[in-house]
Design a protein around this motif. Structure first.
Motif, PDB file in Angstrom:
ATOM      1  N   GLY A  77       0.673   3.567  -4.501  1.00 57.86           N
ATOM      2  CA  GLY A  77      -0.073   4.814  -4.528  1.00 57.86           C
ATOM      3  C   GLY A  77       0.661   5.987  -3.909  1.00 57.86           C
ATOM      4  N   HIS A  78       1.661   5.722  -3.069  1.00 60.75           N
ATOM      5  CA  HIS A  78       2.414   6.802  -2.437  1.00 60.75           C
ATOM      6  C   HIS A  78       3.572   7.243  -3.329  1.00 60.75           C
ATOM      7  N   GLU A  79       3.975   8.488  -3.139  1.00 63.76           N
ATOM      8  CA  GLU A  79       5.062   9.062  -3.930  1.00 63.76           C
ATOM      9  C   GLU A  79       6.334   9.251  -3.110  1.00 63.76           C
ATOM     10  N   ASN A  80       6.337   8.765  -1.877  1.00 62.29           N
ATOM     11  CA  ASN A  80       7.522   8.845  -1.012  1.00 62.29           C
ATOM     12  C   ASN A  80       7.522   7.616  -0.120  1.00 62.29           C
ATOM     13  N   ASP A  81       8.496   7.541   0.796  1.00 65.48           N
ATOM     14  CA  ASP A  81       8.589   6.392   1.696  1.00 65.48           C
ATOM     15  C   ASP A  81       7.272   6.157   2.436  1.00 65.48           C
ATOM     16  N   VAL A  82       6.887   4.902   2.562  1.00 61.57           N
ATOM     17  CA  VAL A  82       5.738   4.536   3.397  1.00 61.57           C
ATOM     18  C   VAL A  82       6.263   4.339   4.813  1.00 61.57           C
ATOM     19  N   ASN A  83       5.980   5.305   5.689  1.00 60.88           N
ATOM     20  CA  ASN A  83       6.639   5.315   6.996  1.00 60.88           C
ATOM     21  C   ASN A  83       5.741   4.893   8.156  1.00 60.88           C
ATOM     22  N   TYR A  84       4.452   4.589   7.898  1.00 59.98           N
ATOM     23  CA  TYR A  84       3.606   4.081   8.977  1.00 59.98           C
ATOM     24  C   TYR A  84       2.430   3.336   8.363  1.00 59.98           C
ATOM     25  N   VAL A  85       2.082   2.203   8.978  1.00 59.26           N
ATOM     26  CA  VAL A  85       0.975   1.367   8.515  1.00 59.26           C
ATOM     27  C   VAL A  85       0.216   0.853   9.727  1.00 59.26           C
ATOM     28  N   GLN A  86      -1.068   0.569   9.541  1.00 60.93           N
ATOM     29  CA  GLN A  86      -1.853  -0.031  10.625  1.00 60.93           C
ATOM     30  C   GLN A  86      -3.101  -0.705  10.076  1.00 60.93           C
ATOM     31  N   PHE A  87      -3.428  -1.863  10.660  1.00 60.39           N
ATOM     32  CA  PHE A  87      -4.683  -2.543  10.368  1.00 60.39           C
ATOM     33  C   PHE A  87      -5.796  -1.946  11.222  1.00 60.39           C
ATOM     34  N   ALA A  99     -15.079  -5.198   9.852  1.00 63.75           N
ATOM     35  CA  ALA A  99     -13.956  -6.029   9.443  1.00 63.75           C
ATOM     36  C   ALA A  99     -12.669  -5.492  10.046  1.00 63.75           C
ATOM     37  N   HIS A 100     -11.722  -6.408  10.285  1.00 62.08           N
ATOM     38  CA  HIS A 100     -10.440  -6.029  10.865  1.00 62.08           C
ATOM     39  C   HIS A 100      -9.319  -6.207   9.858  1.00 62.08           C
ATOM     40  N   GLU A 101      -9.648  -6.180   8.577  1.00 61.68           N
ATOM     41  CA  GLU A 101      -8.650  -6.423   7.553  1.00 61.68           C
ATOM     42  C   GLU A 101      -8.346  -5.179   6.722  1.00 61.68           C
ATOM     43  N   ASN A 102      -8.952  -4.046   7.038  1.00 60.78           N
ATOM     44  CA  ASN A 102      -8.660  -2.832   6.287  1.00 60.78           C
ATOM     45  C   ASN A 102      -7.343  -2.231   6.776  1.00 60.78           C
ATOM     46  N   ILE A 103      -6.674  -1.511   5.898  1.00 56.23           N
ATOM     47  CA  ILE A 103      -5.332  -0.999   6.179  1.00 56.23           C
ATOM     48  C   ILE A 103      -5.307   0.490   5.901  1.00 56.23           C
ATOM     49  N   VAL A 104      -4.551   1.213   6.709  1.00 56.28           N
ATOM     50  CA  VAL A 104      -4.262   2.608   6.407  1.00 56.28           C
ATOM     51  C   VAL A 104      -2.747   2.766   6.360  1.00 56.28           C
ATOM     52  N   THR A 105      -2.275   3.469   5.345  1.00 57.44           N
ATOM     53  CA  THR A 105      -0.853   3.732   5.179  1.00 57.44           C
ATOM     54  C   THR A 105      -0.645   5.236   5.053  1.00 57.44           C
ATOM     55  N   CYS A 106       0.530   5.707   5.402  1.00 63.54           N
ATOM     56  CA  CYS A 106       0.827   7.130   5.258  1.00 63.54           C
ATOM     57  C   CYS A 106       2.263   7.310   4.797  1.00 63.54           C
ATOM     58  N   SER A 107       2.539   8.510   4.312  1.00 66.20           N
ATOM     59  CA  SER A 107       3.842   8.798   3.743  1.00 66.20           C
ATOM     60  C   SER A 107       4.168  10.266   3.953  1.00 66.20           C
TER      61      SER A 107
END
Length: 238
Positions: free
Chosen positions: A83-93, A122-130
């Motif tokens: 879904g991102h159009e550039n590097d995925v530079n940070y992730v967190q549950f 729930a503790h299984e959701n994820i957020v990503t950023c770019s």
């Protein structure tokens, strides 16, 4: 001690598309070359982790799975988040920012009726950023409804808003300022302590806060003159 014993090797699934025009030719395994893993985060119980890489993808892995003892094949990802159009530079549950706090019974009934009912329980959701100027919230899909869509679904694609306009002088009192383009990429993102919000540090020194329940922008905070570091963003959690 031999480091090769009980090792766990994780590798993206190879591309099995054939490069040959012959119908009976064997398929050729093509592995990604030149991509880098830029970030990694575990879930609350350490059973799963997610990585972000320079190929604009985030991948979810099973941390409990060992290498195949018979073939020695590495572990492949559980799911690929696109879904991102550039590097995925940070992730967190979700659920990793602080200890879990029980909610009153009445509040729990109200939360379960919402569209995003798994967001703070729930503790299984994820957020990503770019640095494409966006963040994505991914919700965990239960096994019994698992299909080809994967185990994590895109819930909200959060876009960084433009910065606020500077104060303009009255007409005729002087030249009006022009809003110069500023980088709107996201440096990092974290969940709030109750998992109801996500806080992002933007490249133009702002902090944006979104509601994880409906994906709406809550705040676009200004005031910093330098990029916000991880420690400062964690202190702003509420």
């Amino acid at each position: 001690r031999d480091s090769s014993v009980h090792s766990r090797v994780y590798m993206p699934k190879p591309d099995t598309s054939s490069t040959s025009a012959k119908p009976n030719a064997p398929t050729q395994l093509v592995l990604p070359i030149g991509n880098q893993i830029l970030c990694c985060a575990f879930n609350a119980d350490g059973s799963t982790f997610v990585t972000g890489s320079s190929d604009r993808l985030a991948r979810v892995w099973d941390a409990r799975k060992w290498n195949d003892e018979m073939t020695g094949k590495p572990n492949h990802e559980l799911d690929i988040l696109r879904g991102h159009e550039n590097d995925v530079n940070y992730v967190q549950f979700s659920g990793c920012a602080g200890p879990v706090k029980p909610f009153p019974a009445d509040a729990g009934k109200e939360e379960r009726s919402s569209k995003f009912k798994n967001s703070w329980f729930a503790h299984e959701n994820i957020v990503t950023c770019s640095r494409d100027g966006s963040a994505i919230i991914w919700t965990h899909r239960i096994r019994r409804s698992l299909a080809k869509a994967g185990r994590w679904l895109k819930a909200y694609h959060l876009r960084v808003p433009p910065p606020p306009m500077p104060p303009q002088p009255p007409r005729g009192a002087g030249p009006r300022q022009r809003l110069l383009p500023t980088p709107r990429g996201v440096n990092m993102i974290v969940w709030s302590l109750d998992n109801r919000f996500v806080l992002a540090a933007i490249m133009d020194c702002r902090i944006c806060v979104w509601n994880a329940v409906d994906g709406s922008l809550v705040h676009s905070l200004t005031g910093h003159v330098k990029s916000v570091r991880t420690e400062a963003l964690i202190l702003l959690m509420f």
